[in-house]
Scaffold this motif. Structure first.
Motif, PDB file in Angstrom:
ATOM      1  N   GLU A 110       2.595  -0.245   3.937  1.00 54.60           N
ATOM      2  CA  GLU A 110       2.710  -1.614   4.433  1.00 54.60           C
ATOM      3  C   GLU A 110       2.869  -2.566   3.254  1.00 54.60           C
ATOM      4  N   GLU A 111       3.343  -3.771   3.560  1.00 53.44           N
ATOM      5  CA  GLU A 111       3.404  -4.839   2.564  1.00 53.44           C
ATOM      6  C   GLU A 111       2.599  -6.017   3.085  1.00 53.44           C
ATOM      7  N   TYR A 112       1.736  -6.563   2.242  1.00 56.60           N
ATOM      8  CA  TYR A 112       0.835  -7.633   2.647  1.00 56.60           C
ATOM      9  C   TYR A 112       1.098  -8.883   1.815  1.00 56.60           C
ATOM     10  N   THR A 113       1.044 -10.036   2.458  1.00 50.11           N
ATOM     11  CA  THR A 113       1.173 -11.315   1.772  1.00 50.11           C
ATOM     12  C   THR A 113      -0.211 -11.801   1.375  1.00 50.11           C
ATOM     13  N   LEU A 114      -0.377 -12.102   0.113  1.00 52.02           N
ATOM     14  CA  LEU A 114      -1.673 -12.553  -0.380  1.00 52.02           C
ATOM     15  C   LEU A 114      -1.992 -13.956   0.128  1.00 52.02           C
ATOM     16  N   MET A 115      -3.259 -14.186   0.385  1.00 59.49           N
ATOM     17  CA  MET A 115      -3.714 -15.515   0.786  1.00 59.49           C
ATOM     18  C   MET A 115      -3.680 -16.445  -0.421  1.00 59.49           C
ATOM     19  N   SER A 116      -3.446 -17.716  -0.161  1.00 59.32           N
ATOM     20  CA  SER A 116      -3.466 -18.712  -1.227  1.00 59.32           C
ATOM     21  C   SER A 116      -4.908 -19.087  -1.553  1.00 59.32           C
ATOM     22  N   GLN A 117      -5.083 -19.762  -2.674  1.00 63.30           N
ATOM     23  CA  GLN A 117      -6.397 -20.258  -3.054  1.00 63.30           C
ATOM     24  C   GLN A 117      -6.967 -21.164  -1.956  1.00 63.30           C
ATOM     25  N   ALA A 143      -9.946  -3.833  -2.424  1.00 62.90           N
ATOM     26  CA  ALA A 143      -8.898  -3.392  -3.349  1.00 62.90           C
ATOM     27  C   ALA A 143      -7.545  -3.436  -2.654  1.00 62.90           C
ATOM     28  N   SER A 144      -6.504  -3.783  -3.413  1.00 63.83           N
ATOM     29  CA  SER A 144      -5.190  -4.020  -2.805  1.00 63.83           C
ATOM     30  C   SER A 144      -4.552  -2.761  -2.234  1.00 63.83           C
ATOM     31  N   ASN A 145      -4.964  -1.575  -2.685  1.00 67.97           N
ATOM     32  CA  ASN A 145      -4.364  -0.348  -2.147  1.00 67.97           C
ATOM     33  C   ASN A 145      -4.997   0.084  -0.833  1.00 67.97           C
ATOM     34  N   VAL A 146      -6.017  -0.666  -0.356  1.00 70.64           N
ATOM     35  CA  VAL A 146      -6.636  -0.350   0.942  1.00 70.64           C
ATOM     36  C   VAL A 146      -6.735  -1.609   1.806  1.00 70.64           C
ATOM     37  N   PHE A 147      -5.713  -2.449   1.735  1.00 68.30           N
ATOM     38  CA  PHE A 147      -5.714  -3.672   2.533  1.00 68.30           C
ATOM     39  C   PHE A 147      -5.694  -3.383   4.034  1.00 68.30           C
ATOM     40  N   GLY A 148      -5.120  -2.256   4.428  1.00 66.68           N
ATOM     41  CA  GLY A 148      -5.157  -1.885   5.845  1.00 66.68           C
ATOM     42  C   GLY A 148      -6.582  -1.698   6.323  1.00 66.68           C
ATOM     43  N   MET A 149      -7.405  -1.058   5.498  1.00 65.24           N
ATOM     44  CA  MET A 149      -8.814  -0.871   5.835  1.00 65.24           C
ATOM     45  C   MET A 149      -9.533  -2.214   5.861  1.00 65.24           C
ATOM     46  N   ALA A 150      -9.187  -3.101   4.927  1.00 64.57           N
ATOM     47  CA  ALA A 150      -9.824  -4.418   4.900  1.00 64.57           C
ATOM     48  C   ALA A 150      -9.623  -5.144   6.218  1.00 64.57           C
ATOM     49  N   THR A 185       0.853  -1.177   0.000  1.00 61.31           N
ATOM     50  CA  THR A 185       0.000   0.000   0.000  1.00 61.31           C
ATOM     51  C   THR A 185       0.892   1.231   0.000  1.00 61.31           C
ATOM     52  N   ILE A 186       0.505   2.247  -0.773  1.00 59.39           N
ATOM     53  CA  ILE A 186       1.326   3.446  -0.962  1.00 59.39           C
ATOM     54  C   ILE A 186       0.505   4.683  -0.663  1.00 59.39           C
ATOM     55  N   ASN A 187       1.050   5.588   0.112  1.00 56.46           N
ATOM     56  CA  ASN A 187       0.398   6.862   0.398  1.00 56.46           C
ATOM     57  C   ASN A 187       0.440   7.716  -0.875  1.00 56.46           C
ATOM     58  N   MET A 192      -7.135   8.648   4.767  1.00 56.15           N
ATOM     59  CA  MET A 192      -6.254   9.697   4.250  1.00 56.15           C
ATOM     60  C   MET A 192      -4.941   9.102   3.761  1.00 56.15           C
ATOM     61  N   ASP A 193      -4.416   8.135   4.484  1.00 60.99           N
ATOM     62  CA  ASP A 193      -3.106   7.571   4.141  1.00 60.99           C
ATOM     63  C   ASP A 193      -3.165   6.633   2.947  1.00 60.99           C
TER      64      ASP A 193
END
Length: 460
Positions: free
Chosen positions: A17-24, A158-165, A7-9, A72-73
């Motif tokens: 932050e950097e997030y690891t995607l879940m597997s299938q 969406a991947s740019n708001v994974f923190g919100m997820a 995620t990028i401001n 905001m971030d």
């Protein structure tokens, strides 16, 4: 492809932050857990589910500042509009709680051999695929109504708001919802699409572009699964011969730049009759040039950065293509120098059919200004669109405006002499390529239920 996402401001361009995607397999396990939860959750009385919706409203209030900071971030939402989004989500939770009993109550119907009952029963696990532009609201509006209806949900944000997820899942858990009733899946779009066919997914709700939405609906249709789609739009706002021009200008500026111009149901095409065109254009240009862009956290910022660099580049490409097709610049339309994914409040005129500014959705603060010969021509141009989400009419003759809205304007939502986003007590959704199905207003709670008829024959 990498199994991580950053995620990028969009204001500082710094990595958050950097997030690891879940597997299938992890996603499929989550769906199984959601289904097992559903088997018990569906038996919980509606009254108890409604009380948890109120508890969720309380959790949102309690975490107000942290959620606002994430908005905001992660996507550059300006502070004042982030507060409005939070207030809307709280109101949706409360409206759902207060109206669920009535909306889901059994109905008695006539049945000649005896009596009949119509009931609204939950169907299972609902997959949500949601965008970044209203990172809390988009998720809350579909998930709380489905959970109160007795369904369970898994959601791909969406991947740019994974923190919100992740934060939303914590909100649900802290509000007292059972484990696995709501889950945020940290996955990419490709993996999410594969989940549609899972046997325990009973419905899919999607918000995003019309192109992707059609693909989601097509995949769901293979397995006879219901979908609700809220897709893009290029909402037309009509300034008729008898319009209050200062009011129209002020309202149209708000309607175009709200949420940094990244709103499905926002004013995008401004169709002004020949009588008022020059006056409107002059005032609209002046007002748009006075829009200040900058730090989303600053109280005097009107316009924050666009959410991602690729989105800004795509917007500018659409502007360039429209200019090649005959449009001319009234103001803006140039990428500013410096840090942050900014695009200025901009206006194009002489917008021609078969160009992006006329036919497509410009998802950023760019207005398409179109001259109409008269009121009838303005209405024709407004409906000359593959979309039909929202729209607006400016006229001093309220009765005439209502007549146009009800009988001639082919969209799902229409503002008269004003602009508004979503309202908890009113249906939200569109027609044509803007999708189908409704949320809010008591309509969304019945989108994914089994409307069951029970016929009892009198044996006495």
């Amino acid at each position: 492809m990498s199994n991580t996402r950053k995620t990028i401001n969009p204001y500082t361009e710094e990595i958050l932050e950097e997030y690891t995607l879940m597997s299938q397999q992890e996603c499929e396990n989550a769906i199984e857990n959601a289904h097992n939860c559903f088997e018990e959750w569906k038996l919980v009385p509606v009254e108890k589910r409604a009380k948890l919706a109120l508890a969720l409203a309380g959790e949102i209030e309690k975490n107000h500042d942290e959620i606002l900071q994430l908005m905001m971030d992660e996507m550059g939402k300006i502070k004042a509009q982030g507060k409005q989004e939070l207030a809307l989500c709280i109101a949706i939770c409360k409206f759902t709680a207060q109206n669920a009993l009535q909306q889901l109550a059994n109905e008695e119907r006539e049945y000649e051999p005896g009596r009949a009952i119509v009931s609204y029963q939950p169907i299972g696990v609902i997959l949500g695929i949601q965008p970044w532009n209203f990172p809390l609201y988009q998720v809350i509006r579909y998930s709380i109504s489905n959970l109160v209806a007795g369904n369970t949900t898994v959601m791909k944000h969406a991947s740019n708001v994974f923190g919100m997820a992740q934060k939303i899942q914590t909100l649900y858990e802290n509000a007292g919802f059972p484990e696995y009733a709501y889950q945020s899946l940290i996955v990419d779009g490709k993996t999410a699409s594969k989940l549609i066919k899972h046997g325990k997914i009973m419905g899919v709700t999607f918000t995003g572009s019309d192109e992707t939405g059609k693909s989601v609906a097509q995949e769901a249709a293979k397995y006879a699964k219901k979908t609700v789609l809220e897709l893009g739009s290029n909402d037309a706002y009509l300034v008729l011969d008898d319009a209050d021009i200062p009011l129209a200008i002020e309202t149209c500026v708000i309607g175009r730049v709200i949420n940094n111009g990244e709103t499905c149901v926002s004013a995008k095409r401004f169709i002004v009759t020949k009588k008022n065109y020059d006056e409107f254009k002059e005032g609209f240009k002046k007002a748009m040039e006075n829009i200040k862009f900058g730090d989303p956290k600053a109280d005097d910022t009107d316009l924050g950065p666009m959410a991602r660099k690729d989105l800004r580049d795509e917007l500018h490409d659409q502007v360039s293509q429209s200019i090649t097709g005959g449009a001319t610049i009234v103001c803006g339309c140039e990428i500013p120098e410096g840090k942050g994914y900014f695009y200025p409040a901009s206006i194009l005129e002489n917008v021609m059919p078969h160009t992006p500014a006329y036919d497509d959705e410009l998802f950023g603060p760019v207005a398409s200004l179109i001259k109409a010969q008269d009121d009838e021509d303005a209405m024709r141009i407004a409906n000359d669109s593959r979309y039909g989400l929202g729209g607006g009419i400016f006229s001093r003759d309220e009765d005439k405006a209502v007549e146009l809205a009800l009988k001639h304007f082919n969209t799902g939502m229409i503002n008269i002499n004003g602009y508004g986003l979503a309202h908890p007590n009113l249906p939200f959704g569109g027609v044509k390529n803007s999708g189908y199905g409704r949320e809010h207003g008591g309509f969304g709670i019945k989108e994914f239920v089994n409307i069951k008829a029970v016929m009892i024959t009198n044996t006495q």
